[in-house]
Design an enzyme around this catalytic site. Structure first.
Site, PDB file in Angstrom:
ATOM      1  CG  ASP A 118       2.118  -9.753   3.117  1.00 38.95           C
ATOM      2  OD1 ASP A 118       1.988  -9.536   1.901  1.00 38.95           O
ATOM      3  OD2 ASP A 118       2.905  -9.120   3.840  1.00 38.95           O
TER       4      ASP A 118
ATOM      5  CG  ASP B 289       1.474  -8.141  -2.173  1.00 34.97           C
ATOM      6  OD1 ASP B 289       0.664  -7.214  -1.981  1.00 34.97           O
ATOM      7  OD2 ASP B 289       2.681  -8.063  -1.883  1.00 34.97           O
ATOM      8  CD  GLU B 290      -0.701  -6.092   2.428  1.00 33.01           C
ATOM      9  OE1 GLU B 290      -0.773  -6.464   3.625  1.00 33.01           O
ATOM     10  OE2 GLU B 290      -0.017  -5.121   2.061  1.00 33.01           O
TER      11      GLU B 290
END
Length: 376
Positions: A15, A109-110
């Site tokens: 993350d 983003d993860e």
């Protein structure tokens, strides 16, 4: 706790730390060390992302910009640059792919990674996570946090444990004890209202939840009961799925005070439009059907939808159709306690990696349960 029927996997959840805001601080040295909010600063603006300096003042994503500015008078607003964020996300994905082909993106983003096979023969999921974080820092100038564990549920919890720029490892024999220490609000899919109900029932931690029978949980939380029973024991058999197809992108807000006037409902819809369109841009999807959902004060729920013969062009068209659907139910004399918008009819041939519709929690949102529905 692990289940003898299921193989032990090596799962990493990566993350990025305050991704959008961190990209802006990276690219503009004047923003470094300052409280930054990505989003609009207008009266109807919404915070899309906040730097850690801003979070220290209580600024959060999905917060109205006026509230954020009130909490942090020195807050700097910057407009989102989704093309840049997508480009950086591709760089990060390239780093992942050096170590595994089993990558399940949840957002730009993860992602979950199953490194059981270990393409480079490193021999340790912890060492792989360290290598990934180091490569991301070197190649993008950004930091990432990671959770390493034996299933997706605990890996995702672990990645949030030592943020920012942290690593947390939970071994199979530690899983149940780790979950027991966490407040139930940390469980993905347990929204504010569910947490409030648990509080009234005396359930505050994973240990409190584990003390309840599956039958009791089903009786009090319906179909979510079985998920909660397993989660409290650190059990999650879902595989990392690199080929999930998104069926819709949307979001809804539940209000503590019912909204009644035409003006406040239109303002509320503008807030939802901003949040949902950000998610649409973030995921890169296209679709042709817009669905509006409204729940009245008496809990009666209705939907209105409109389908085009082509994909929705842009935010302006998305907003215009959303407001047209809202106008169909105005005036709402009874008051509305929940409002939502969804883009469906997704064109699977033309979008980037799928994202998790519940990865980012809206203010007041009740994510879906059970666990399998959280990521759809």
């Amino acid at each position: 706790m692990t289940d003898g029927c299921a193989p032990i996997r090596k799962i990493i959840h990566v993350d990025m730390d305050a991704f959008y805001a961190s990209v802006e601080q990276r690219d503009n040295p004047d923003l470094r060390g300052r409280p930054v909010a990505v989003g609009g600063s207008s009266k109807r603006g919404v915070v899309a992302a906040a730097s850690y300096e801003a979070r220290a003042f209580g600024v959060r994503s999905a917060m109205p910009s006026v509230t954020a500015q009130r909490r942090c008078p020195d807050l700097v607003f910057v407009k989102p640059r989704f093309e840049v964020y997508r480009s950086v996300s591709h760089q990060i994905r390239d780093v992942f792919s050096r170590h595994t082909d089993l990558i399940e993106p949840l957002a730009l983003d993860e992602a979950y990674l199953d490194v059981t096979a270990d393409k480079q023969g490193i021999g340790s999921a912890v060492k792989i996570a360290k290598a990934i974080r180091a490569a991301i820092r070197e190649e993008t100038g950004l930091t990432a946090s990671a959770g390493v564990s034996y299933n997706k549920f605990i890996a995702k919890l672990a990645s949030d444990q030592n943020k920012p720029d942290g690593l947390c490892v939970i071994l199979p024999e530690q899983g149940e004890a780790f979950v027991a220490t966490l407040p139930v609000r940390r469980f993905h899919g347990v929204g504010p209202r569910t947490a409030e109900k648990m509080e009234r029932l005396g359930i505050r931690t994973g240990a409190d939840l584990r003390a309840m029978s599956e039958e009791w949980l089903q009786r009090n939380f319906g179909s979510s009961g079985s998920y909660l029973f397993r989660a409290a024991r650190g059990i999650d058999h879902r595989r990392v799925n690199p080929s999930r197809e998104r069926k819709s992108v949307g979001g809804e807000l539940t209000y503590f005070n019912d909204k009644q006037s035409n003006e406040e409902l239109r303002t509320a819809l503008d807030e939802i439009i901003a949040i949902v369109w950000r998610r649409i841009e973030s995921s890169g999807v296209q679709g042709r059907t817009i669905v509006m959902k409204a729940r009245y004060a008496n809990f009666r729920t209705l939907t209105r939808s409109r389908s085009l013969t082509r994909n929705v062009h842009d935010r302006a068209e998305f907003a215009a159709i959303g407001h047209a659907l809202l106008d169909q139910i105005l005036p709402a004399d009874m008051g509305i306690r929940l409002l939502g918008l969804t883009l469906s009819g997704i064109d699977q041939s033309g979008h980037h990696a799928p994202t998790d519709a519940a990865a980012e929690h809206f203010v007041g949102v009740q994510p879906s349960l059970p666990f399998d529905n959280i990521e759809s």
